[in-house]
Enzyme design. Structure first.
Site, mmCIF file in Angstrom:
data_model
loop_
_atom_site.group_PDB
_atom_site.id
_atom_site.type_symbol
_atom_site.label_atom_id
_atom_site.label_comp_id
_atom_site.label_asym_id
_atom_site.label_seq_id
_atom_site.Cartn_x
_atom_site.Cartn_y
_atom_site.Cartn_z
ATOM 1 C CG ASN A 29 7.635 -4.499 -3.959
ATOM 2 O OD1 ASN A 29 7.938 -5.153 -3.124
ATOM 3 N ND2 ASN A 29 7.288 -3.258 -3.967
ATOM 4 C CE LYS A 65 2.393 -2.900 -3.540
ATOM 5 N NZ LYS A 65 3.258 -1.554 -2.903
ATOM 6 N NE ARG A 105 11.074 -1.964 -2.132
ATOM 7 C CZ ARG A 105 10.054 -2.076 -0.817
ATOM 8 N NH1 ARG A 105 9.013 -2.646 -1.144
ATOM 9 N NH2 ARG A 105 10.383 -1.531 0.066
ATOM 10 C CG HIS A 158 11.105 4.384 1.683
ATOM 11 N ND1 HIS A 158 10.705 5.490 2.974
ATOM 12 C CD2 HIS A 158 10.151 3.741 1.483
ATOM 13 C CE1 HIS A 158 9.442 4.990 3.222
ATOM 14 N NE2 HIS A 158 9.075 4.030 2.519
ATOM 15 C CG ASN A 177 0.151 3.373 3.994
ATOM 16 O OD1 ASN A 177 -0.409 3.997 4.987
ATOM 17 N ND2 ASN A 177 -0.266 2.374 3.142
ATOM 18 N NE ARG A 207 6.243 0.844 8.955
ATOM 19 C CZ ARG A 207 6.853 0.825 7.971
ATOM 20 N NH1 ARG A 207 7.978 1.155 7.702
ATOM 21 N NH2 ARG A 207 6.119 0.309 6.858
ATOM 22 N N GLY A 263 2.629 8.787 -1.467
ATOM 23 C CA GLY A 263 1.358 9.214 -1.555
ATOM 24 C C GLY A 263 0.880 10.469 -0.912
ATOM 25 N N GLY A 299 3.143 12.993 0.363
ATOM 26 C CA GLY A 299 3.879 14.045 -0.222
ATOM 27 C C GLY A 299 3.586 14.359 -1.692
ATOM 28 C CD GLU A 339 10.078 2.924 -4.438
ATOM 29 O OE1 GLU A 339 8.780 3.200 -4.332
ATOM 30 O OE2 GLU A 339 10.367 2.315 -3.266
HETATM 31 P P1 ADP Z 1 2.789 3.049 0.560
HETATM 32 O O1 ADP Z 1 3.889 3.650 1.357
HETATM 33 O O2 ADP Z 1 1.925 1.867 1.402
HETATM 34 O O3 ADP Z 1 3.288 2.663 -0.714
HETATM 35 P P2 ADP Z 1 1.534 5.460 -0.682
HETATM 36 O O4 ADP Z 1 2.829 6.034 -1.047
HETATM 37 O O5 ADP Z 1 0.285 4.971 -1.688
HETATM 38 O O6 ADP Z 1 1.623 4.151 0.445
HETATM 39 O O7 ADP Z 1 0.986 6.520 0.458
HETATM 40 C C1 ADP Z 1 -0.440 6.125 1.091
HETATM 41 C C2 ADP Z 1 -0.792 7.388 2.182
HETATM 42 O O8 ADP Z 1 -0.996 8.702 1.046
HETATM 43 C C3 ADP Z 1 -2.272 7.186 2.773
HETATM 44 O O9 ADP Z 1 -1.955 7.702 4.129
HETATM 45 C C4 ADP Z 1 -3.138 8.063 1.960
HETATM 46 O O10 ADP Z 1 -4.218 8.629 2.670
HETATM 47 C C5 ADP Z 1 -2.201 9.040 1.533
HETATM 48 N N1 ADP Z 1 -2.735 9.893 0.521
HETATM 49 C C6 ADP Z 1 -2.832 9.666 -0.863
HETATM 50 N N2 ADP Z 1 -3.637 10.619 -1.592
HETATM 51 C C7 ADP Z 1 -3.614 11.690 -0.643
HETATM 52 C C8 ADP Z 1 -4.217 12.930 -0.923
HETATM 53 N N3 ADP Z 1 -4.995 13.471 -1.890
HETATM 54 N N4 ADP Z 1 -4.468 13.853 0.504
HETATM 55 C C9 ADP Z 1 -3.810 13.205 1.618
HETATM 56 N N5 ADP Z 1 -3.446 12.024 1.620
HETATM 57 C C10 ADP Z 1 -3.258 11.285 0.704
#
Ligand code: ADP
Length: 416
Positions: free
Chosen positions: A7, A14, A99, A189, A220, A250, A342, A344, A397
């Site tokens: 990726n 990555k 990706r 996504h 994110n 964003r 992250g 969800g 993914e």
């Molecule tokens: P990306 O879109 O860069 O792959 P991720 O899917 O890893 O990012 O999501 C990152 C987000 O998930 C950040 O805002 C982080 O704070 C949030 N996050 C991760 N763990 C937790 C948690 N336990 N509680 C709340 N938010 C979390």
């Protein structure tokens, strides 16, 4: 087959190495052998490497470009240090899956890469000027380092959404602009939404055509998708990943006239406006603190920071608004909503705040199941009698990219 999944971002790569074959897929027991990431390509790169079952290794090294990054990764993978039993030389890597962010209208599924496909991905550069060139650098680096004999497959972030009808993908702009420049909603996504639809189908023992869900990828970057009869029929990201939900940095949906207004008020040019919307808005812009949801929740709990609460509330409200819109668009024929990403996957409190008020469309969260679901757990988080259900499926993914790579390589004759 041992598959290297890459990726490539504008300044990062990555990777994962995944062992898979048709039997392993059928048993859902494909194996990740290693993973890692190189960030800050172009200067002193930060490198994280981890073979499965071993401790994480952190390094720093000067890495000048994507080719050097992939060279570094390949050397580590086959080294004694990584200790990956199944891969001792480059010939133990049988295929590479990439990706690729944007497949435009050209690519609606994963494809084996040849010179025509490279040209096709190049044609989509103007739709994703930061992302597609990085993917192409990765493809060229692999040709250079592993040779043309190693098959490569492109898996597009946009492909899963190619089933959207024109009523979902067209903006309210003059139609000739779509014909002339292909300005439309593409959605992103896609591999993540496809993955959660697949896990949902497996865990609920449904046929693909019976999958009617709203997918919520909250990381994110954030996006919602409406999946009807197993296919994406609407999604919140648009022509670019800026559209839709509020994200870490964003803005998501905004009235486009604000841009002209800001240009007059603050003298911002297009570049500055683009940075404002993509890098300085969202959770970061509203809170003035951070783009990181976990940190915002801490600020709210420990310091009762008002703007942290405001940012979180706007975030949750926007997600709820899309759930409502998609629920109605589907005529109420939605069985479940599915969380991933992250936020969800890991945040019971955000899921609970999003679902507050959704009892009006039949959703009752199971509080203890919701609280217990984090850090990689798959679970149903609604009560048994909830009319509309809710699940959490951690996304993967890379696994779908590896599987697509295997299937495409087995199906497609050798080209170049
Ligand atoms: P990306 O879109 O860069 O792959 P991720 O899917 O890893 O990012 O999501 C990152 C987000 O998930 C950040 O805002 C982080 O704070 C949030 N996050 C991760 N763990 C937790 C948690 N336990 N509680 C709340 N938010 C979390």
């Amino acid at each position: 087959m041992n598959i290297l999944v890459l990726n490539c971002g504008s300044s990062s790569v990555k990777f994962q190495v995944i062992a898979t074959d048709l039997e392993l897929i059928a048993q859902n027991s494909d194996k990740r052998l290693a993973r890692g990431m190189l960030e800050r390509i172009g200067s002193q790169a930060l490198i994280t490497l981890q073979a499965e079952g071993s401790a994480k290794i952190k390094r720093a090294a000067p890495i000048k470009d994507h080719r050097a990054a992939i060279d570094f990764i390949l050397r580590w993978i086959i080294s004694a240090e990584s200790g990956i039993d199944a891969v001792n030389s480059l010939s133990d890597l049988h295929a590479v899956g990439h990706r690729i962010v944007h497949g435009g209208e050209k690519f609606s599924k994963s494809v084996r890469i040849d010179l025509d496909i490279i040209t096709g991905i190049e044609d989509c550069i103007e739709l994703a000027p930061l992302h597609n060139p990085a993917g192409l650098r990765g493809i060229r680096a692999v040709i250079d380092l592993l040779g043309m004999a190693v098959p490569q497959v492109a898996v597009f972030d946009t492909a899963f959404h190619s089933t959207m009808p024109d009523t979902a993908y067209l903006y309210g702009l003059p139609y000739p602009l779509y014909r002339r420049y292909k300005i439309r909603r593409y959605g992103f996504h896609g591999t993540s939404h496809r993955y959660i639809a697949y896990r949902y189908r497996q865990q609920t023992s449904r046929e693909k055509g019976d999958v009617n869900i709203i997918g919520l990828h909250l990381g994110n970057g954030c996006s919602a998708s409406l999946i009807k009869n197993g296919e994406s029929v609407d999604t919140s990201m648009g022509f670019t990943p800026l559209d839709g939900l509020l994200m870490g940095t964003r803005s998501g949906d905004v009235d486009a006239s604000i841009l002209e207004y800001l240009h007059h008020k603050e003298g911002l040019d297009f570049g500055a406006l683009d940075t404002l919307l993509n890098k300085r808005s969202g959770l970061l812009g509203i809170s003035g603190l951070t783009n990181d949801m976990r940190e915002l929740l801490e600020e709210e709990a420990e310091n009762q920071d008002r703007r942290a609460t405001l940012a979180i509330d706007i975030f949750c409200r926007r997600v709820r608004k899309y759930i409502g819109a998609y629920y109605v668009e589907a005529g109420g024929k939605i069985d479940d909503i599915v969380f991933t990403g992250g936020i969800g996957e890991n945040s019971p409190v955000i899921r609970e705040r999003i679902c507050r008020g959704l009892d009006s469309i039949g959703l009752t969260l199971d509080d203890s199941a919701n609280q217990a679901t984090h850090t990689g757990r798959e679970n149903k988080i609604s009560t048994a009698d909830s009319k509309l259900g809710a699940y959490v499926f951690p996304t993967n993914e890379e696994l779908l990219i590896a599987r697509d790579t295997l299937r495409v390589v087995e199906d497609a004759p050798r080209r170049w």
